[in-house]
Design an enzyme around this catalytic site. Structure first.
Site, PDB file in Angstrom:
ATOM      1  N   TYR A 274       0.856  -1.183   0.000  1.00  0.00           N
ATOM      2  CA  TYR A 274       0.000   0.000   0.000  1.00  0.00           C
ATOM      3  C   TYR A 274       0.892   1.233   0.000  1.00  0.00           C
ATOM      4  O   TYR A 274       1.887   1.267  -0.692  1.00  0.00           O
ATOM      5  CB  TYR A 274      -0.976  -0.069   1.189  1.00  0.00           C
ATOM      6  CG  TYR A 274      -2.174   0.821   0.994  1.00  0.00           C
ATOM      7  CD1 TYR A 274      -2.943   0.749  -0.164  1.00  0.00           C
ATOM      8  CD2 TYR A 274      -2.537   1.745   1.967  1.00  0.00           C
ATOM      9  CE1 TYR A 274      -4.039   1.574  -0.352  1.00  0.00           C
ATOM     10  CE2 TYR A 274      -3.639   2.573   1.792  1.00  0.00           C
ATOM     11  CZ  TYR A 274      -4.379   2.480   0.629  1.00  0.00           C
ATOM     12  OH  TYR A 274      -5.455   3.296   0.445  1.00  0.00           O
TER      13      TYR A 274
ATOM     14  N   LYS B 233     -20.035 -20.583 -11.052  1.00  0.00           N
ATOM     15  CA  LYS B 233     -19.233 -20.459 -12.271  1.00  0.00           C
ATOM     16  C   LYS B 233     -17.839 -19.942 -11.936  1.00  0.00           C
ATOM     17  O   LYS B 233     -16.830 -20.435 -12.465  1.00  0.00           O
ATOM     18  CB  LYS B 233     -19.942 -19.496 -13.228  1.00  0.00           C
ATOM     19  CG  LYS B 233     -19.521 -19.629 -14.687  1.00  0.00           C
ATOM     20  CD  LYS B 233     -19.952 -20.974 -15.240  1.00  0.00           C
ATOM     21  CE  LYS B 233     -19.686 -21.083 -16.726  1.00  0.00           C
ATOM     22  NZ  LYS B 233     -20.794 -20.611 -17.530  1.00  0.00           N
TER      23      LYS B 233
END
Length: 394
Positions: free
Chosen positions: A49, A104
């Site tokens: 970060y 999926k």
């Protein structure tokens, strides 16, 4: 006493599944986000970060292509639906379709090692769906469209493909078509017929029916008759949509008119891609060594045991019968191969290569009850991915 096979055990387990198991298996969802780098120290935080991330952002701003390697975009698929044509459930809406989209995504991860995120869009408006996909596209490396009703699905796919430079595929169309072609290649071998000489009847002119018709043409099958709920799709009808007019112009070379009875007379192959049923007596008029793919789920157009009375090779879309035509054999490998190659488009050649790769895996074990690999066959996705990547790289 016969020793149960792995398939026998799998079918017995499937038959014994309870509602408690099903809901427990979905509780809290089937997906999670995991870290690929440690975040344990201040140094880790400074790299992942601030301030380190700012340097990466600057590089991507200068060269957006770097996002494919410096973020997860290059391995991330969006599984997108509006919930308008879900499995055998129909238009159940965006929110209710989420379990399917999650599933999926889980399959993408399990079989292709790709990350995938389910996204459901709460509108059936074509323009709004296309605009939404275009706006979120920078996050993803590929778009898998799922369970969108016809004929809207055709326009949505065409427009999204034209707008984006990443792979886009409506799996209900093309995943189904790829596996059907693979199965038909091997079924033709079983009955000793050349695939290009087959006369094929397709029941259903929706998403899957259109795509199967197209890929069979690409594979050299010239005699295809397509039916909708009103009969044979032919140019003499005055009730055809634009999509069906295109089907009529590119099928039915013998100019047949009428219903299923007319279409099936002497046909080598029946492919069911609708929710309708077929009078078994009509199947008796098919050619010797016929092939029947009754793919409607959960109820095939004709029961497999009945179909077997008239055909040498029978396939369904169900896991509890031999020869399951399952999209999981196609889409993980197709997307993996396209992303590995850095492709911007999934071409017809890639789909044909995928079908050939699936068919080839059956090898010397080819039999009337084994024309495609099983859904859990670990060889499938790598083989399909390699075939698609090879075509993409030229």
């Amino acid at each position: 006493m016969t020793t149960p096979t792995a398939d026998d055990k799998g079918q017995a387990q499937a038959a014994a599944i309870t509602e408690d198991e099903i809901f427990a298996g979905h509780h809290g969802g089937k997906l999670a986000v995991e870290l690929t780098r440690p975040l344990e120290t201040q140094r880790d935080l400074s790299i992942a970060y601030t301030p380190g991330v700012a340097r990466v952002c600057t590089v991507i701003a200068e060269d957006p292509e770097r996002a494919k390697t410096l973020t997860w975009t290059g391995r991330l698929v969006a599984v997108i639906s509006d919930g308008s044509a879900v499995l055998g459930l129909g238009d159940i809406g965006a929110t209710a379709s989420l379990p399917v989209m999650e599933g999926k995504c889980a399959l993408f991860r399990r079989f292709a090692g790709l990350n995938a995120i389910p996204i459901v869009i709460d509108t059936n408006d074509v323009d709004e769906i296309v605009e939404t996909i275009e706006r979120i596209a920078p996050t993803f490396g590929a778009i898998n469209l799922e369970d969108i009703s016809a004929p809207r699905c055709f326009e949505i796919e065409d427009r999204v493909k034209a707008a984006l430079d990443i792979p886009v595929m409506h799996d209900d169309q093309h995943g189904t078509a790829i596996v059907v072609l693979a199965a038909l290649m091997n079924a033709a071998r079983v009955v000793g017929k050349d695939i290009t000489d087959l006369t094929v009847v397709i029941s259903g002119s929706g998403a899957a029916g259109v795509a199967v018709t197209k890929i069979l043409h690409e594979a050299g099958v010239s005699d295809i008759v397509v039916l909708d709920s009103k009969g044979i799709v032919e140019s003499g009808r005055d009730d055809l949509t634009e999509t069906k007019k295109a089907i009529a112009a590119n099928s039915n070379p013998r100019g047949l008119r009428g219903d299923m009875k007319t279409a099936l007379d002497g046909a080598d192959v029946f492919i069911g891609l609708s929710s309708g049923t077929v009078d078994p007596q009509l199947l008796g008029s098919m050619a010797d060594d016929a092939i029947i793919f009754a793919l409607s789920n959960p109820n095939p157009e004709v029961a497999p045991d009945v179909a077997a009375q008239y055909a040498t090779v029978v396939a369904t879309g169900r896991s509890d019968f031999p020869n399951q035509i399952n999209n999981v054999l196609a889409f993980p490998g197709v997307f993996r191969g396209a992303l590995d190659a850095g492709a911007t488009y999934i071409t017809e050649e890639m789909k044909l290569a995928a079908a050939s790769a699936i068919a080839a895996l059956v090898g010397d074990k080819l039999a009337a009850d084994y024309i495609v690999p099983g859904a859990l066959d670990e060889r499938v996705a790598p083989a399909v991915a390699a075939a698609v990547e090879a075509v993409a790289r030229g």
